[in-house]
Design a protein around this motif. Structure first.
Motif, mmCIF file in Angstrom:
data_model
loop_
_atom_site.group_PDB
_atom_site.id
_atom_site.type_symbol
_atom_site.label_atom_id
_atom_site.label_comp_id
_atom_site.label_asym_id
_atom_site.label_seq_id
_atom_site.Cartn_x
_atom_site.Cartn_y
_atom_site.Cartn_z
ATOM 1 N N VAL A 45 0.698 -1.187 0.144
ATOM 2 C CA VAL A 45 -0.114 0.038 -0.043
ATOM 3 C C VAL A 45 0.794 1.220 -0.117
ATOM 4 O O VAL A 45 0.500 2.129 -0.779
ATOM 5 N N GLN A 69 -2.977 -4.527 -8.420
ATOM 6 C CA GLN A 69 -3.620 -4.185 -7.338
ATOM 7 C C GLN A 69 -4.513 -5.392 -6.895
ATOM 8 O O GLN A 69 -4.893 -5.491 -5.722
ATOM 9 N N GLY A 106 -2.847 -1.134 6.377
ATOM 10 C CA GLY A 106 -2.815 -0.646 4.997
ATOM 11 C C GLY A 106 -4.315 -0.317 4.434
ATOM 12 O O GLY A 106 -4.278 0.732 3.745
ATOM 13 N N TYR A 112 -6.324 -1.292 -1.336
ATOM 14 C CA TYR A 112 -6.007 -1.836 -2.786
ATOM 15 C C TYR A 112 -6.779 -0.886 -3.981
ATOM 16 O O TYR A 112 -6.691 -1.324 -4.990
#
Ligand SMILES: [Zn+2]
Ligand SMILES: [Zn+2]
Length: 380
Positions: A45, A69, A106, A112
């Motif tokens: 990330v 991703q 993250g 993502y």
């Protein structure tokens, strides 16, 4: 006194080895997997959050940031799955908690779904993306190979000194942009005069397989003599001894190289690639082959290569190079094929045997920083 120290050190290593054994059903495998994937998630990330500092332009051109991703998504959810398993199995809840915290951090930074932004190609950045992709790929491929076809079955995945070698792995990958800049500058400024356009055009008109073979043999010739010189010159040996200080061979062991050695090796390996001017396809095939072989030859694997062992440097071949057994010392310098060791009488390959011990006859300090300054200290 030093013998007693060595004995104590070996006893600590055995204790360390048994502590790091993994057994099914304890929660330790899932705990370590969760922390490993949690670190990849968090740092992955970060790459999307700060691409102009943490990702490399050369590598960015080779991969699709949007497609990756999806990989990051699987890694993040995979972390949570392993964490859940760790909590259910019970013994290693702290590892589960650390991994959950890493993934939550993250997600808090955007997870993502962060936008994929462009970076300047001439920026000197850290290669965190390069580190994460190669670490994830290497752990999956080589840990699997070392488990299904090991040479030393009793060797733990987290064998003694894995932490030092992981640190070497991280440093070598994070500094990829700097290393590329130095090696490119070296070949173009010193050997720019030797470029021959006619020769390069002739080579580019050759079939792809022939260009790849040409690259392998010419790079091996340069690497053979560079490696041999590092062994035969006492001043240089102090740098190269760092690589030979490994006493437990596995895929990570090959990362242990003094930074000076890494710079010299990368620069010299670049020389034939630069002068031959092969097609990009041939260059790509060679780079992937060379990178994979460099890791594989250190791995704890006993793959039966059959007749290929006469053509390629195999794990058994390079393990002999790391051996402390007298007849094997200063042999098997080649990186790709046994050709130059045979030609220059440095070939050592007992048919079925593998070395009993690895390392240097004189022990080196056992920390990254002490090994970094070791070659510059006056020997007693
Ligand atoms: Zn060597
Ligand atoms: Zn090696």
């Amino acid at each position: 006194m030093s013998e007693l120290k060595d004995y104590q050190y070996q006893a600590r290593q055995i204790e360390d080895m048994t502590q790091h054994m993994f057994r099914f059903g304890e929660g330790k495998i899932s705990g370590y997997a969760a922390v490993f994937l949690g670190c990849i998630s968090f740092l992955g990330v970060l790459c999307y959050q700060f691409p102009s500092y943490l990702t490399t332009a050369d590598l960015r051109a080779a991969y699709d940031g949007v497609a990756l991703q999806t990989l990051l998504k699987w890694v993040m959810w995979g972390t949570l799955l392993f964490a859940l398993l760790t909590f259910m199995l019970g013994n290693y809840r702290r590892l589960g908690a650390i991994s959950v915290l890493l993934v939550l951090a993250g997600f808090a930074m955007g997870g993502y779904t962060l936008p994929v932004s462009e970076i300047e190609s001439n920026n000197l950045t850290l290669g965190l993306d390069w580190l994460l992709l190669t670490l994830l790929g290497s752990v999956c491929i080589f840990t699997f190979l070392e488990k299904i076809i090991p040479k030393y079955r009793e060797q733990a995945v987290l064998r003694p000194e894995w932490q030092i070698d992981l640190l070497y792995f991280c440093v070598n990958h994070l500094l990829i942009a700097v290393l590329l800049l130095i090696s490119n500058h070296f070949v173009s400024s010193i050997f720019g005069w030797a470029i021959n356009n006619d020769l390069q055009q002739t080579i580019q008109s050759m079939p792809l397989w022939l260009q790849v073979i040409l690259l392998i043999i010419s790079a091996d010739f340069v690497l053979y003599w560079a490696h041999r010189t590092f062994h035969e010159r006492p001043v240089l040996w102090r740098f190269h001894a760092v690589h030979h200080s490994v006493e437990h061979m596995d895929w990570l062991a090959g990362s242990r190289n003094h930074i000076v050695q890494t710079i010299v090796d990368r620069s010299l390996a670049m020389l034939p690639l630069y002068l031959l001017g092969t097609s990009k396809a041939a260059l790509d095939i060679y780079v992937v082959f060379a990178a994979f072989q460099a890791v594989l030859v250190h791995a704890n694997v006993a793959i039966p290569f059959g007749p290929l062992k006469y053509l390629l440097v195999t794990p058994q071949y390079h393990h002999w190079h790391h051996s402390t057994d007298k007849p094997a010392i200063d042999t098997n310098y080649a990186a790709h094929t046994p050709l130059f060791d045979r030609l220059f009488n440095t070939y050592h390959m007992p048919r079925r045997h593998w070395p009993k011990e690895y390392g240097t006859t004189k022990r080196l300090p056992r920390s990254f920083l002490k090994q970094l300054i070791y070659p510059f200290k006056r020997s007693k």
